[in-house]
Enzyme design. Structure first.
Site, PDB file in Angstrom:
ATOM      1  CB  SER A 145     -50.244  31.440 -54.808  1.00  0.00           C
ATOM      2  OG  SER A 145     -51.073  30.680 -55.685  1.00  0.00           O
ATOM      3  CE1 TYR A 158     -46.975  26.736 -53.254  1.00  0.00           C
ATOM      4  CE2 TYR A 158     -49.094  27.557 -54.037  1.00  0.00           C
ATOM      5  CZ  TYR A 158     -47.710  27.596 -54.054  1.00  0.00           C
ATOM      6  OH  TYR A 158     -47.066  28.498 -54.860  1.00  0.00           O
TER       7      TYR A 158
END
Length: 254
Positions: A145, A158
C-alpha cells in the site's frame, strides 16, 4: 490474440471483491485456471459464475485466513487439488483495514490485523513457494500500500502490516528467486469505486497527483497480470507503485 497466462494456475486470496476480484477475473481472461478464495461462499460463487460465463476457468475455495498456519496450509492443499496438482501463481491479497488511531487500537484488534495481513500470507507462502520451486518455478505477488511509505494520520496499524509485506517481498525474492520463484509486490494508491455522482471522502488524497483521481481495481489487476506473465521474467523483489504518482511525485494542492 494470445493469452498471456494460458495453461497456468492461480490462487488469489480475498478474491470475492474489489482488487482481488479484478485480479481473478483478469487472470482468467488471460487463460489461467483460477481459484477464487474468500470467506463468503455467496460472493465467491458469483465471481466464479461471472468468469465461467465469459469462457474462463475458475473455482471457489472458501477460506478464513485467520493467521493460523493450519488455515493457510489447508487453503494451499485445497487449491492445489482443485487446480490439478500445482499452483503457478499466488496472489496474497486478502487483508483487513481498521482506520482508527493508534490510541484507539486495542490489543485484540492489533493481533487480528497482523494475523490476517501478515501471518496468513506468510504461512500461505511457506506452504506454496517450496512446491512451486519443486515444480520448476512460479510467481508470487503481494499487495502492499502507498501508505506503507507515505504517512497519513490514521491507519498506522494497517500501514505497518503493509510495510511488513513489502519487506517480506524482498526477503522472499532473495530466498525463493534462485529456486525459480519470482516474488514481487504491487503498491496501490487509493482504489475505490464511488457511487455515481458522489465524491468518496478518500478521493481528496488523490487530488493534485499526476492522475488526479482514484484508481480502479482493473488498473491494479493489469499490473498483477504483468508480474505473473513472462514479460516480467527478469523482475524480482520489486514493489510496483500503481498509485497515480501519489508516492513518487510532489502533490500540488488544488
Amino acid at each position: 490474440m494470445s493469452m498471456r497466462l494460458a495453461g497456468r494456475t492461480a490462487l488469489v486470496t480475498g478474491a470475492t471483491s474489489n482488487i482481488g476480484r479484478a485480479i481473478a477475473e483478469a487472470y482468467a481472461a488471460q487463460g489461467a485456471h483460477v481459484v477464487v478464495s474468500g470467506r463468503s461462499a455467496e460472493r465467491g460463487e458469483e465471481v466464479v459464475e461471472g468468469i465461467r460465463a465469459r469462457g474462463g476457468r475458475a473455482d471457489f475455495v472458501q477460506a478464513d485466513l485467520d493467521g493460523s498456519a493450519a488455515a493457510s496450509q489447508t487453503l494451499a492443499e485445497q487449491a492445489t487439488r482443485v487446480l490439478g496438482g500445482r499452483i503457478d501463481i499466488l496472489v496474497n491479497n486478502a487483508g483487513i483495514y481498521p482506520a482508527g488511531s493508534t490510541e484507539a487500537t486495542d490489543e485484540k484488534t492489533f493481533d487480528q490485523v497482523y494475523a490476517v495481513n501478515v501471518k496468513a500470507p506468510f504461512f500461505l507462502t511457506a506452504a506454496v513457494a517450496p512446491a512451486m520451486a519443486e515444480a520448476g518455478g512460479g510467481a508470487i505477488i503481494n499487495l502492499g500500500s502507498w501508505i506503507a511509505r507515505l504517512g497519513i494520520p490514521v491507519g498506522a496499524l494497517y500501514s505497518s502490516t503493509k510495510g511488513a509485506m513489502e519487506t517480506l517481498t524482498r526477503a522472499w525474492a532473495a530466498e525463493f528467486g534462485p529456486r525459480g520463484v519470482r516474488v514481487n509486490a504491487i503498491s496501490p494508491g487509493v482504489v475505490l469505486t464511488p457511487a455515481p455522482g458522489e465524491e468518496h471522502p478518500a478521493e481528496v488524497m488523490m487530488k493534485g497527483t499526476p492522475a488526479n483521481r482514484m484508481g480502479t481495481p482493473e488498473e491494479i489487476a493489469n499490473a498483477a497480470v504483468y508480474l505473473a506473465a513472462d514479460e516480467s521474467a527478469f523482475v524480482h523483489g520489486v514493489v510496483l507503485d500503481v498509485d497515480g504518482g501519489r508516492t513518487t511525485v510532489a502533490v500540488v494542492a488544488a
